[in-house]
Design a protein around this motif. Structure first.
Motif, PDB file in Angstrom:
ATOM      1  N   ASP A   2       0.822  -1.109   0.010  1.00 32.47           N
ATOM      2  CA  ASP A   2      -0.184   0.484   0.313  1.00 32.47           C
ATOM      3  C   ASP A   2       0.699   1.380  -0.042  1.00 32.47           C
ATOM      4  OD1 ASP A   2      -2.713  -1.141   0.164  1.00 32.47           O
ATOM      5  OD2 ASP A   2      -2.388  -0.992   1.604  1.00 32.47           O
ATOM      6  N   ASN A   6       1.619   3.792  -3.518  1.00 29.53           N
ATOM      7  CA  ASN A   6       0.099   5.312  -2.875  1.00 29.53           C
ATOM      8  C   ASN A   6       0.760   6.176  -3.305  1.00 29.53           C
ATOM      9  OD1 ASN A   6      -1.263   6.962  -1.183  1.00 29.53           O
ATOM     10  ND2 ASN A   6      -0.536   7.417   0.708  1.00 29.53           N
ATOM     11  N   SER A  70      -7.658   5.967   5.012  1.00 24.88           N
ATOM     12  CA  SER A  70      -7.111   4.964   4.589  1.00 24.88           C
ATOM     13  C   SER A  70      -6.644   4.001   5.138  1.00 24.88           C
ATOM     14  CB  SER A  70      -7.236   4.911   3.266  1.00 24.88           C
ATOM     15  OG  SER A  70      -5.770   4.649   2.649  1.00 24.88           O
ATOM     16  N   SER A  73      -5.402  -1.819   2.619  1.00 23.26           N
ATOM     17  CA  SER A  73      -5.898  -2.291   1.869  1.00 23.26           C
ATOM     18  C   SER A  73      -5.500  -4.297   1.810  1.00 23.26           C
ATOM     19  CB  SER A  73      -5.638  -2.718   0.157  1.00 23.26           C
ATOM     20  OG  SER A  73      -4.306  -2.072  -0.184  1.00 23.26           O
ATOM     21  N   ARG A 103     -10.870  -8.517   5.909  1.00 26.05           N
ATOM     22  CA  ARG A 103     -10.645  -7.266   5.873  1.00 26.05           C
ATOM     23  C   ARG A 103     -11.623  -6.989   4.247  1.00 26.05           C
ATOM     24  NH1 ARG A 103      -6.218  -3.663   7.024  1.00 26.05           N
ATOM     25  NH2 ARG A 103      -6.018  -4.324   8.784  1.00 26.05           N
ATOM     26  N   ARG A 107     -13.387  -3.531   3.481  1.00 23.75           N
ATOM     27  CA  ARG A 107     -13.348  -2.617   2.091  1.00 23.75           C
ATOM     28  C   ARG A 107     -14.517  -2.174   1.482  1.00 23.75           C
ATOM     29  NH1 ARG A 107      -8.443  -0.005   2.350  1.00 23.75           N
ATOM     30  NH2 ARG A 107      -8.684   0.168  -0.171  1.00 23.75           N
ATOM     31  N   LYS A 111     -13.745   1.867   3.671  1.00 25.06           N
ATOM     32  CA  LYS A 111     -11.928   2.519   3.659  1.00 25.06           C
ATOM     33  C   LYS A 111     -11.309   3.083   4.681  1.00 25.06           C
ATOM     34  CE  LYS A 111     -12.043   1.062  -1.699  1.00 25.06           C
ATOM     35  NZ  LYS A 111     -11.629   1.754  -2.978  1.00 25.06           N
TER      36      LYS A 111
END
Length: 118
Positions: A2, A6, A70, A73, A103, A107, A111
């Motif tokens: 992530d 990002n 957030s 993920s 998870r 999501r 989120k």
């Protein structure tokens, strides 16, 4: 993954809605966001009265919503020892897989917060 990929989120951190705690042992933040909103957050902490950094940070971030904040993920695969309790922070394979599935479903509708954890 992530953090490396990002490009738009200022902060990636697991915020647990039911317990109202931020999981401070792992997060990814842009430097400008950290300096502007988080730098002196620790000054509001008082462990003796229950104002731990996890609670203070959760409240602080909640007041900033909706920002580019957030959850991760993918379920982080941590291998660590708690600095406060000395306990193992790792999960068994079965527990890790269960959290990974939860998870994914979490999501789909949110989120910014984890709803399946306390």
């Amino acid at each position: 993954m992530d953090c490396r990929l990002n490009e738009s989120t200022s902060l990636i951190i697991d915020l647990c809605r039911f317990s109202q705690k931020a999981r401070t042992h792992l997060f990814c933040v842009r430097t400008d966001f950290y300096r502007k909103y988080l730098l002196d957050t620790y000054k509001n902490c008082d462990d003796e009265s229950g104002d731990w950094i996890e609670r203070i940070l959760f409240k602080r971030l909640e007041s900033l919503m909706p920002f580019e904040i957030s959850t991760f993920s993918v379920e982080p695969d941590l291998k660590a020892i708690s600095g406060s309790t000395g306990g193992d922070l790792g999960s068994s394979v079965l527990k890790y897989n269960a959290k990974s599935i939860l998870r994914i479903f979490n999501r789909l509708f949110d989120k910014q917060y984890l709803w399946y954890t306390r």
